[in-house]
Enzyme design. Sequence first.
Site, PDB file in Angstrom:
ATOM      1  N   THR A  15     -14.013   9.681   3.248  1.00  0.00           N
ATOM      2  CA  THR A  15     -14.913   8.987   4.173  1.00  0.00           C
ATOM      3  C   THR A  15     -14.784   7.473   4.112  1.00  0.00           C
ATOM      4  OG1 THR A  15     -16.555  10.743   4.094  1.00  0.00           O
ATOM      5  CG2 THR A  15     -17.383   8.566   4.602  1.00  0.00           C
ATOM      6  N   SER A  61     -10.878  15.178   1.852  1.00  0.00           N
ATOM      7  CA  SER A  61     -10.576  15.863   0.585  1.00  0.00           C
ATOM      8  C   SER A  61     -10.819  17.364   0.641  1.00  0.00           C
ATOM      9  CB  SER A  61     -11.342  15.236  -0.580  1.00  0.00           C
ATOM     10  OG  SER A  61     -12.695  15.604  -0.570  1.00  0.00           O
TER      11      SER A  61
END
Length: 347
Positions: A15, A61
């Site tokens: 992010t 991820s």
Amino acid sequence: MTKPPRVCILYTGGTIGMKRTPNGYAPAPGFLGEQMATLTEFVSPALPPYEIIEFDPLLDSSNMTPADWLKIAHAVAAHDDEYTGFVVIHGTDTMAYTASALAFLLGGLSKPVILTGSQIPLCEVRNDAVENLITALLIAGNDPVPEVCLYFGGKLLRGCRAVKVNASGLSAFDSPNYPPLGIAGIDVVMNWSAISPPPAIEGRVTVENAASPLVGVLKLFPGIAPWMAENFLRPPLRGAVLEAYGVGSGPDHDDRLIQAFADASRQGIVIVSITQCRQGMVKLDSYATGSNLAKAGVISGMDMTTEAALTKLFYLFGMGFSTEKVKEQIAANLRGELTPARPAWVK
Ligand code: ASP
């Protein structure tokens, strides 16, 4: 002579460097570095000099695999001589898995490897990205912590003890079974007594080329059907983390379920019990419901996190160890991932 600080940022995604898109936030090549170059915090002379190595592709991820853990480990090893520390920028969702995996994969580590990221991207005016990244850089440059760590929300945690505990809060990580290695308040206070000593012989960091991730996780729940366990616990699976209740209990009234564990163990599948509780330690002999799992071949994972137990199995099988050796090493404290029943010096 101590080297002047110089930090390598391995930017894998997450992010922190994402951009708004019509489908929500997504990684954008080059975007994080461009923003950092324009923010006064990141060009401050108070920071150690740093370079960014951007991975291709950048990943949310959730898409990380063991191959990516190895890619990060090899990048650390390849640049070990050039830097005094590493910051691995990573998405938060699987950061604790990667931190645990790197702790096992990197042998002889003598400098900090600090994973960090953020819950809000750097491109947003209100974010946790600046603080997380700045503090991780300062620690990686100035504090010779010879461990894989995770820095987030004011806490420096041992990587193989860390878990993501909050999906939306900014204090998103904790290490419930181990004290923080450092706390960032007005000052960054390191907890040196909790930090591992450096390797006895300082040499190059090594990477274990663990292959074939034939390991998995099975969570017990009331009513679990034996066929679920039977279907999961079968070759080519080599190792399983069993998320059991409390101190390692599981349903022992279901003979077929217990038989599924016994059959799997007999076939050489290593089943490691850890607790579903946030904190505490497995002790299989406390209750008959734990002893019966032990009789079926389940072994104790002590107070390891799921992330640590899974990546430890991955690493141990990757080393090519026999089933017996894997079982022996599961009980051993290799990287500070578990609390031994007795310290090594008690004979
Ligand atoms: N989905 C994101 C990731 O793990 C979440 C984050 O970085 O906070 O890459």
